[in-house]
Design a protein around this motif. Sequence first.
Motif, mmCIF file in Angstrom:
data_model
loop_
_atom_site.group_PDB
_atom_site.id
_atom_site.type_symbol
_atom_site.label_atom_id
_atom_site.label_comp_id
_atom_site.label_asym_id
_atom_site.label_seq_id
_atom_site.Cartn_x
_atom_site.Cartn_y
_atom_site.Cartn_z
ATOM 1 N N SER A 35 0.818 -1.312 -0.133
ATOM 2 C CA SER A 35 -0.132 0.016 -0.016
ATOM 3 C C SER A 35 0.938 1.257 0.058
ATOM 4 O O SER A 35 1.932 1.335 0.451
ATOM 5 N N GLU A 36 0.347 2.251 -0.703
ATOM 6 C CA GLU A 36 1.213 3.593 -0.452
ATOM 7 C C GLU A 36 0.425 4.368 0.714
ATOM 8 O O GLU A 36 -0.885 4.657 0.744
ATOM 9 N N PHE A 37 1.099 4.840 1.653
ATOM 10 C CA PHE A 37 0.797 5.441 2.790
ATOM 11 C C PHE A 37 0.918 7.021 2.654
ATOM 12 O O PHE A 37 2.032 7.547 2.813
ATOM 13 N N VAL A 38 -0.068 7.449 2.269
ATOM 14 C CA VAL A 38 -0.083 9.055 1.941
ATOM 15 C C VAL A 38 -0.643 9.836 3.332
ATOM 16 O O VAL A 38 -1.727 9.759 3.793
ATOM 17 N N ASN A 39 0.319 10.587 3.650
ATOM 18 C CA ASN A 39 0.345 11.370 4.769
ATOM 19 C C ASN A 39 -0.685 12.691 4.581
ATOM 20 O O ASN A 39 -0.493 13.381 3.522
ATOM 21 N N GLY A 40 -1.648 12.903 5.530
ATOM 22 C CA GLY A 40 -2.687 14.062 5.656
ATOM 23 C C GLY A 40 -1.669 15.424 5.715
ATOM 24 O O GLY A 40 -0.450 15.277 6.100
ATOM 25 N N ARG A 41 -2.066 16.423 5.623
ATOM 26 C CA ARG A 41 -1.801 17.674 5.918
ATOM 27 C C ARG A 41 -2.502 18.658 6.905
ATOM 28 O O ARG A 41 -3.616 18.106 7.145
ATOM 29 N N GLU A 64 -6.864 14.504 -4.862
ATOM 30 C CA GLU A 64 -7.161 13.274 -4.767
ATOM 31 C C GLU A 64 -6.671 12.226 -3.507
ATOM 32 O O GLU A 64 -7.680 11.793 -2.610
ATOM 33 N N LYS A 65 -5.298 12.313 -3.502
ATOM 34 C CA LYS A 65 -4.763 11.685 -2.427
ATOM 35 C C LYS A 65 -5.036 11.988 -0.897
ATOM 36 O O LYS A 65 -4.763 11.005 -0.114
ATOM 37 N N HIS A 66 -5.544 13.066 -0.634
ATOM 38 C CA HIS A 66 -5.801 13.629 0.558
ATOM 39 C C HIS A 66 -7.445 13.557 0.878
ATOM 40 O O HIS A 66 -7.683 14.145 1.901
ATOM 41 N N LEU A 67 -8.296 12.872 0.210
ATOM 42 C CA LEU A 67 -9.522 12.730 0.205
ATOM 43 C C LEU A 67 -9.899 11.274 0.711
ATOM 44 O O LEU A 67 -9.427 10.492 0.103
ATOM 45 N N ALA A 68 -10.621 11.163 1.820
ATOM 46 C CA ALA A 68 -11.125 10.105 2.193
ATOM 47 C C ALA A 68 -12.591 9.745 1.624
ATOM 48 O O ALA A 68 -13.310 10.504 1.661
ATOM 49 N N ARG A 69 -12.830 8.657 1.104
ATOM 50 C CA ARG A 69 -13.949 8.455 0.490
ATOM 51 C C ARG A 69 -14.684 6.869 1.186
ATOM 52 O O ARG A 69 -13.725 6.230 1.851
ATOM 53 N N ALA A 129 -4.092 6.035 11.689
ATOM 54 C CA ALA A 129 -3.629 7.467 12.594
ATOM 55 C C ALA A 129 -2.404 6.823 13.098
ATOM 56 O O ALA A 129 -2.185 5.759 13.714
ATOM 57 N N TRP A 130 -1.323 7.235 12.537
ATOM 58 C CA TRP A 130 0.500 6.729 12.883
ATOM 59 C C TRP A 130 0.653 7.342 14.045
ATOM 60 O O TRP A 130 1.783 7.327 14.750
ATOM 61 N N SER A 131 -0.204 8.425 14.804
ATOM 62 C CA SER A 131 0.595 8.937 16.077
ATOM 63 C C SER A 131 -0.633 9.022 17.180
ATOM 64 O O SER A 131 -1.993 8.803 16.745
ATOM 65 N N GLY A 132 -0.341 9.266 18.286
ATOM 66 C CA GLY A 132 -1.402 9.519 19.152
ATOM 67 C C GLY A 132 -1.996 7.935 19.657
ATOM 68 O O GLY A 132 -1.231 7.220 20.160
ATOM 69 N N GLN A 179 -3.195 15.837 9.012
ATOM 70 C CA GLN A 179 -1.817 15.555 9.117
ATOM 71 C C GLN A 179 -2.043 14.424 10.364
ATOM 72 O O GLN A 179 -2.964 14.494 11.004
ATOM 73 N N HIS A 180 -1.098 13.616 10.336
ATOM 74 C CA HIS A 180 -1.111 12.312 11.433
ATOM 75 C C HIS A 180 -1.731 11.227 11.038
ATOM 76 O O HIS A 180 -2.099 10.226 11.652
ATOM 77 N N ILE A 181 -2.444 11.365 9.815
ATOM 78 C CA ILE A 181 -3.167 10.118 9.244
ATOM 79 C C ILE A 181 -2.749 9.528 8.081
ATOM 80 O O ILE A 181 -2.715 10.833 7.087
ATOM 81 N N PHE A 182 -2.574 8.585 7.566
ATOM 82 C CA PHE A 182 -1.961 7.871 6.483
ATOM 83 C C PHE A 182 -3.690 7.467 5.656
ATOM 84 O O PHE A 182 -4.278 6.735 6.232
#
Length: 395
Positions: A211-217, A253-258, A265-268, A284-287
């Motif tokens: 999988s490609e893990f695309v981090n949010g902003r 598109e890569k920063h949209l969740a459908r 969530a890679w932190s917290g 951010q902090h979410i792939f």
Amino acid sequence: MTSWDVTTIGRASLVVTKGTTPTSIGRTFTQSGIPFVKVESIQTDGLVDLRKTAFIDEETHRALSRSALQVDDILFTIAGTIGRAAQVTADVTPGNTNQAVAIIRPDRRVVEPRFVLYCLRDKQRVQKAQSRVVQSVQANLSLSELRAVEIPLPSLQEQRAIASVLGALDDKIAVNERITATADELSGSLFRRAVLHSPDQSTARPLSETSEFVNGRAFTKDSTGTGRMVVRIAEINSGPGSSTVYNDIDVPEKHLARPGDVLFAWSGSLTVARWFRPEAIINQHIFKCIPKNGYPQWLVSQLVHRKIDEFRAIAADKATTMGHIQRKHLDEPVHVPAPGALRTLNAEIGPLWDRALVAEQESLTLAALRDTLLPQLMSGRLRVRDAEKTVEDHA
């Protein structure tokens, strides 16, 4: 509009009290025993989540007898997060609670308990209660203010009819939640069995190859307050709330969740979840986990779930305010089923993944309908028979 009498929570109840923290009387919590309900135990759907309770022993429960819970008590959060309400069911008793949760024991000669529950789930009524909140170290609603909250008083027969209409929707939502939980549990069992019992049918590959893990902003900055939800860790865990941010900016598109996307969530709290809500913007902090090589979404979800305990252990060792993993950890190996085994699993798990997603989305529709009908029924603007027709078309 129907003209109904009005009463208050205090006049319609036998008891309005609150609990006590065991430590204040020299007691401690235990690993198991009698459920001790906290604010986070009370869900937005009007139920108590027993997975989020603490526990006390019998002796402590007897010492806190004033706040011992009874079936059909209504719980209402009065500190921190104000305004969550839930009805005590048999599986929560014997039980107890703390000072952040009020206990309302409706007088059945006057009001139907489930009707009181829906009164306190009416957003306008809750907002009115919140306007009385005392701001100290944390928000706090006093018992006297809670007793003064006004509720409509139709006949008991009408109360039961209103509660039945709204309850039909909540009952269907509860069924959908069981469908989702069962489908996901079965999927996990099928996958674990395939990997553990047939190791020769899988290959160790880096997680990052699946999988490609695309981090949010940081999309909460300069938010407009309108448009799409910005998904943070809180929204993954609990859905939208009063602090949820909305933004109408354009994002790639890569920063949209459908619906159906896998978010990690890679932190917290380090959570992996299937997104089922409307299109949203990933913070951010979410792939966003975008499958590679034609792999299905469910497989990526299973693979991340298989690693999540290790990732949480890594995050817990971080000497920072919020633990997290690093990109290099995504290169650690996972067992990926071979093509033949994957086809077999896809025929079994694929439909379960799809069914769980449908159930989650249907529950959103049902909850929106309930929240639309609730204030109309409580005000008398909508008759029960008309609401029943609407509910029959959905439930």
